[in-house]
Each structure stands twice: as C-alpha cells, then as structure tokens.
Design a protein around this motif. Structure first.
Motif, PDB file in Angstrom:
ATOM      1  N   VAL A  49       0.839  -1.186  -0.029  1.00  0.00           N
ATOM      2  CA  VAL A  49      -0.017  -0.009   0.144  1.00  0.00           C
ATOM      3  C   VAL A  49       0.832   1.335  -0.077  1.00  0.00           C
ATOM      4  N   ALA A  50       2.066   1.284   0.107  1.00  0.00           N
ATOM      5  CA  ALA A  50       3.085   2.353  -0.094  1.00  0.00           C
ATOM      6  C   ALA A  50       2.841   3.099  -1.384  1.00  0.00           C
ATOM      7  N   PRO A  51       2.901   4.452  -1.115  1.00  0.00           N
ATOM      8  CA  PRO A  51       2.714   5.408  -2.248  1.00  0.00           C
ATOM      9  C   PRO A  51       3.687   5.201  -3.228  1.00  0.00           C
ATOM     10  N   PHE A  52       4.693   5.143  -2.642  1.00  0.00           N
ATOM     11  CA  PHE A  52       6.138   4.764  -3.654  1.00  0.00           C
ATOM     12  C   PHE A  52       6.750   3.568  -3.028  1.00  0.00           C
ATOM     13  N   GLN A  53       7.470   2.779  -3.831  1.00  0.00           N
ATOM     14  CA  GLN A  53       8.357   1.820  -3.302  1.00  0.00           C
ATOM     15  C   GLN A  53       9.761   2.193  -2.730  1.00  0.00           C
ATOM     16  N   VAL A  54      10.267   3.007  -3.758  1.00  0.00           N
ATOM     17  CA  VAL A  54      11.566   3.572  -3.416  1.00  0.00           C
ATOM     18  C   VAL A  54      11.837   5.048  -3.389  1.00  0.00           C
ATOM     19  N   GLY A  55      12.406   5.682  -2.432  1.00  0.00           N
ATOM     20  CA  GLY A  55      12.916   6.973  -2.396  1.00  0.00           C
ATOM     21  C   GLY A  55      14.223   7.136  -2.538  1.00  0.00           C
ATOM     22  N   LEU A  56      14.596   7.925  -3.764  1.00  0.00           N
ATOM     23  CA  LEU A  56      15.649   8.076  -4.118  1.00  0.00           C
ATOM     24  C   LEU A  56      16.271   9.594  -3.458  1.00  0.00           C
ATOM     25  N   LEU A  57      17.539   9.553  -2.734  1.00  0.00           N
ATOM     26  CA  LEU A  57      17.754  10.741  -2.197  1.00  0.00           C
ATOM     27  C   LEU A  57      19.178  11.321  -2.704  1.00  0.00           C
ATOM     28  N   ASN A  58      19.168  12.207  -3.509  1.00  0.00           N
ATOM     29  CA  ASN A  58      20.321  13.038  -3.980  1.00  0.00           C
ATOM     30  C   ASN A  58      20.792  13.988  -2.905  1.00  0.00           C
ATOM     31  N   LEU A  59      21.812  13.572  -2.315  1.00  0.00           N
ATOM     32  CA  LEU A  59      22.491  14.256  -1.156  1.00  0.00           C
ATOM     33  C   LEU A  59      23.146  15.541  -1.468  1.00  0.00           C
ATOM     34  N   LYS A  60      23.638  15.706  -2.859  1.00  0.00           N
ATOM     35  CA  LYS A  60      24.192  16.727  -3.436  1.00  0.00           C
ATOM     36  C   LYS A  60      23.706  16.984  -4.797  1.00  0.00           C
ATOM     37  N   PRO A  61      22.628  17.700  -4.943  1.00  0.00           N
ATOM     38  CA  PRO A  61      22.296  17.884  -6.345  1.00  0.00           C
ATOM     39  C   PRO A  61      23.172  18.800  -7.103  1.00  0.00           C
ATOM     40  N   ASP A  62      23.992  19.668  -6.509  1.00  0.00           N
ATOM     41  CA  ASP A  62      24.898  20.677  -7.190  1.00  0.00           C
ATOM     42  C   ASP A  62      25.998  19.837  -7.740  1.00  0.00           C
ATOM     43  N   ASP A  63      26.310  18.483  -7.320  1.00  0.00           N
ATOM     44  CA  ASP A  63      27.386  17.757  -7.883  1.00  0.00           C
ATOM     45  C   ASP A  63      27.048  16.950  -8.943  1.00  0.00           C
ATOM     46  N   PRO A  64      27.645  17.269 -10.115  1.00  0.00           N
ATOM     47  CA  PRO A  64      27.253  16.746 -11.494  1.00  0.00           C
ATOM     48  C   PRO A  64      27.187  15.060 -11.226  1.00  0.00           C
ATOM     49  N   ALA A  65      28.382  14.587 -10.702  1.00  0.00           N
ATOM     50  CA  ALA A  65      28.512  13.141 -10.661  1.00  0.00           C
ATOM     51  C   ALA A  65      27.043  12.570  -9.990  1.00  0.00           C
ATOM     52  N   CYS A  66      26.688  13.036  -8.686  1.00  0.00           N
ATOM     53  CA  CYS A  66      25.879  12.661  -8.070  1.00  0.00           C
ATOM     54  C   CYS A  66      24.441  12.875  -8.764  1.00  0.00           C
ATOM     55  N   THR A  67      24.228  13.804  -9.287  1.00  0.00           N
ATOM     56  CA  THR A  67      23.257  14.066 -10.335  1.00  0.00           C
ATOM     57  C   THR A  67      22.980  12.878 -11.414  1.00  0.00           C
ATOM     58  N   ALA A  68      24.137  12.762 -11.928  1.00  0.00           N
ATOM     59  CA  ALA A  68      24.150  11.774 -13.238  1.00  0.00           C
ATOM     60  C   ALA A  68      23.860  10.327 -12.701  1.00  0.00           C
ATOM     61  N   ALA A  69      24.263  10.042 -11.545  1.00  0.00           N
ATOM     62  CA  ALA A  69      24.124   8.693 -10.981  1.00  0.00           C
ATOM     63  C   ALA A  69      22.537   8.683 -10.662  1.00  0.00           C
ATOM     64  N   CYS A  70      21.861   9.441 -10.154  1.00  0.00           N
ATOM     65  CA  CYS A  70      20.496   9.586  -9.643  1.00  0.00           C
ATOM     66  C   CYS A  70      19.810   9.762 -10.793  1.00  0.00           C
ATOM     67  N   GLU A  71      20.077  10.273 -11.842  1.00  0.00           N
ATOM     68  CA  GLU A  71      19.236  10.486 -12.885  1.00  0.00           C
ATOM     69  C   GLU A  71      19.087   9.121 -13.461  1.00  0.00           C
ATOM     70  N   ASP A  72      20.339   8.204 -13.517  1.00  0.00           N
ATOM     71  CA  ASP A  72      20.196   6.889 -14.123  1.00  0.00           C
ATOM     72  C   ASP A  72      19.576   6.023 -13.553  1.00  0.00           C
ATOM     73  N   LEU A  73      19.693   6.077 -12.044  1.00  0.00           N
ATOM     74  CA  LEU A  73      18.901   5.208 -11.103  1.00  0.00           C
ATOM     75  C   LEU A  73      17.377   5.496 -11.387  1.00  0.00           C
TER      76      LEU A  73
END
Ligand code: 5CA
Length: 437
Positions: free
Chosen positions: A341-365
């Motif tokens: 019954v969860a509204p979403f299964q997964v929460g994806l937390l980008n801890l540093k959205p201004d870091d291009p590597a973090c954001t690229a990895a998150c977008e991929d995930l």
C-alpha cells in the motif's frame, strides 16, 4: 516523481487538532487537508495510498465473483420510506431538497438503492445468486467526527450486497465475503480479527466486524489470546469450494466487540482472555428478508411461486483503512508503509544535487527504476541532507537509496530499509538488482 515538482506540502510542526498518530502523520506528510469537520481533500500522496487500498479491495471482491458497479451518492428519500429507515436514521442522515422541492439525501449506505435495482431487474430464481458491489463516497453526519479519516463525515466505503434464494445460499455468500475480507486485510499487511458484532440499525441476525488491534481504536474488544499469533495463510484457498470450515476455524474461538461481550465466557477463559482496543475496518451482515420483504424484491421459484430473496451487506472502510494502516505501522520518525500500500516503493535521495556526478548517478537510477515499473520518488531538491532524511522517513517509503559524493567515488550507494532501519552500502548494480527484482 521528482520531489521538486511534487505537490506534497509537509508540515514541520505537529498540528494541534490531531490527537492520534495517523491523523498527525497524514497532515504532516501532506496526504490530506481538512475542508470542514470530518471532510477531507486527498492530496497526491494520500490519494496514491487510497488508490492502492481500493485496488486490493477491488481485486479481492472480483476474486469471489462479486461484480463492480457504481450507484449514486444522492438518493431519493422515498426509497428509504419504503424500508422505514428514513425516520429511523435520524440526524446522521444529510437531507437535501432539490429545486423541485423533492426530498433527497446523501447516501450513508445503499441497501435500499440496490434492492430497488434488483427488484426491477431480476425475475427468476435462475438468476441467483448475485453479488454486487461499489466503491463510493458516503456521508454520515457523525456527532463527533474525529481522528482524521478514521471517523469522517464523508468517507469512502466499499459496500457489497448479496441476493440468494434461501438461507443456505445466503450463508455461502456470507462465507465468501468473510474469507475475502481476511485475504483483503492480510494483503495490506494487517491482521484483522473477525468478531461477533451487533448488527445495529442495519438489522439482521448474523454479523461480524473485522477489527485491527490498536491502542487508539474506538472499539473496545475482547478475544481469545490465540488470535494474537494465529497464522493467516489464506492465499491458496479455492474460493469456489466449501468455505464453511475456514469460517468455522476463524469463529470457533471467542472474539467479541463491546456490545456482544459475554461475561461468563470471559470468566471461563481466564488468562487466555485479552481485552484491547481496536479499529473496525470492515463489517458484514446477513439480514435475511428485512429489505426484500419491505420493498417487494422477490423472484419466481421453480414451481412459479414467489420467493422473497435473502440478502446480506458487506462494508469495508476504504478511507478509514489509510489511517488504520498508519496506526498499525509507524514509529517516532513517521509512517512505515507495508509495501503493497506504499505510495512509492523507493525513495531516491540525492544528497548533493549541485554535484554533477551525484546528479548523473541519480538520473540513471531514477530512469532505470521507472523503466522497470518501480514507483520511485526522487528527492532532487536543493535541501540539506538532514531535511531529506527526515522527510523520507516521515512519508515512510519502504526503501531509500541514498546517493552521496563520497560513496559514489567508491562506486556505492546506501540502501536503507525503512521498516527495520537497517542500512548498508551496495554497488549501484546490486541495489538496482534488489529493487527491480
Ligand atoms: N451497509 C453496511 C454494510 S455495506 C454498513 O454501512 N456498514 S457499516 O456502517 O459498518 O460501515 C462499513 C464500514 O465503513 C465500517 O466497518 C467502517 O470501516 C467504515 N465506516 C463507517 N463509518 C465511518 C466513518 N464515519 N468514517 C470512516 N469510515 C467509516
């Protein structure tokens, strides 16, 4: 869904009017907003959960051959005069007049409406049994609307109605619903105990309430201790077979709501007696010919004689269940949704959205999760890590994937199980394999 774009107005402060955890958490997580006493709007996050619950209810009704339909919210008063309930219902009924001064009402339930449809359409015993249901908003002008969606004035109910030729047939329909209810609540991660109950204004002589134990529940109940750790293995049942042994097994031991409690039985139980509070999430009734007789719902029998049909009605509090699940599944940090019954299964937390590597990895995930049909809520907001952790815990998404620059340098992300609180580092590949598997 990207959290930066998502309409989820969370609250930091605990709202003063909320007395119980589910009400507090639903307001804080931005799931609902009150419109007037006991009447709520469902915001996107709350609405997702409501729909998940509705879907499980629907699937389990369909599984016993109950047919979905939709009746109106507004009903003519005359129908309720036929059954003699128009005056009996009292101030709980919201009475309305249309522009032609016709008396109408906002339906608190639909026995009269369905009986009217049935009597106009069904003529022969060959057309029985019939099991019909709808999921529709109800209105009851409760004296004390409280606890958020738990006791609302406007609330969403699944109500089903059975029509049978005789008492044995009605019992079979009742048994189907009984077992379907056990399965329905189990699928939501809840243990609902069937209890002997008073049939109230609906009438009739066989009735069970399905109650979830919770300290904040409004009902006082008593039951045999064995119910507390009774196994609820119901997925492999043949729903077309004889369900009486299953119903017997679940009703053999003592379990009663307040009005039905029996001091003698309770004394005899001694240490095996548990008294507790509970939330009524479903209520089933067999009432024989109460409505069919008053409203003239009969079919032609095999010898041409008129047979007044035997009826039952079966309710589930769909909107109440959202609160009930939270009462059963939360901790100090927030909601802990059971996966189904969860509204979403997964929460994806980008801890540093201004870091291009973090954001690229998150977008991929995020793209991979979406591509595999995993409902993900991506926290891409320019907020502090602490805010993101607190919000994701509050809204209770079962899995959190935490992506930060330090981990990424080692090629890992952190995965947290909201239920157990366990967290561990994993490669992106293994996290994905686990979450999409
Ligand atoms: N006609 C019958 C069965 S269809 C009926 O109305 N039963 S009932 O009154 O017991 O309601 C069915 C379920 O609706 C209850 O078990 C409860 O879970 C839910 N319910 C009843 N009143 C409210 C309310 N005020 N707010 C939220 N849910 C409610």
């Amino acid at each position: 869904m990207r959290l930066s774009r998502y309409f989820m107005p969370t609250l930091k402060e605990t709202p003063a009017e909320a007395q119980i955890a589910s009400h507090r958490l639903m307001l804080r997580a931005g799931m609902i907003r009150q419109s007037s006493a006991g009447i709520y709007s469902w915001l996107p996050l709350g609405f997702r959960v409501l729909k998940k619950i509705e879907r499980i209810v629907r699937e389990e009704q369909d599984a016993i051959g109950c047919q979905e339909m939709l009746m109106p919210t507004i009903q003519p008063a005359d129908l309720w005069r036929e059954s003699d309930r128009y005056d009996d219902y009292g101030p709980e009924m919201l009475r309305i007049r249309d522009r032609h001064d016709r008396e109408m009402l906002y339906g608190p339930t639909n026995e009269e409406q369905i009986t009217d449809i049935f009597r106009g359409a069904v003529r022969s015993y060959r057309d029985l049994p019939q099991l019909l249901y709808h999921i529709q908003w109800k209105f009851r002008d409760e004296v004390r609307p409280r606890f958020g969606v738990m006791r609302g004035r406007e609330f969403l109910m699944k109500d089903a109605y059975s029509f049978d030729l005789d008492r044995a047939g009605a019992q079979r329909s009742y048994n189907k619903m009984f077992v379907s209810y056990l399965r329905t609540f189990e699928r939501m991660g809840l243990k609902a105990i069937p209890m002997r109950a008073e049939s109230g204004p609906i009438g009739g002589d066989m009735s069970h309430e399905f109650v979830i134990l919770a300290n904040t529940g409004e009902s006082e109940i008593a039951c045999h201790r064995d119910f507390l750790d009774m196994g609820w293995a119901l997925s492999d049942i043949d729903l077309d077979g004889d369900l009486q042994p299953i119903v017997d097994a679940y009703t053999a031991k003592y379990a009663a709501t307040d009005e039905e409690r029996d001091p003698e039985t309770e004394r005899a139980l001694g240490d095996d007696l548990v008294t507790a509070r509970g939330i009524e999430v479903g209520h089933i009734f067999y009432f024989g010919t109460k409505y069919s007789k008053a409203m003239g719902a009969a079919v032609n029998g095999p010898d041409g004689e008129d047979i007044t049909v035997e009826m039952g009605s079966y309710g589930i509090g769909v909107s109440r269940l959202v609160g009930a699940v939270i009462e059963a599944c939360h901790d100090d940090a927030g909601i802990v949704w059971p996966v189904p019954v969860a509204p979403f299964q997964v929460g994806l937390l980008n801890l540093k959205p201004d870091d291009p590597a973090c954001t690229a990895a998150c977008e991929d995930l995020y793209a991979t999760l979406n591509g595999n049909g995993v409902e993900a809520l991506y926290d891409d907001r320019p907020e502090r890590a602490g805010v993101k952790f607190a919000d994701m815990d509050l809204i209770g998404v079962p899995w959190q994937v935490i992506v930060g620059p330090r981990g990424l340098q080692q090629g890992v992300v952190e995965v947290k199980d909201r239920g157990t609180g366990e967290r561990g580092e994993q490669s992106i590949e293994s996290a994905l394999a686990m979450l999409t598997g």
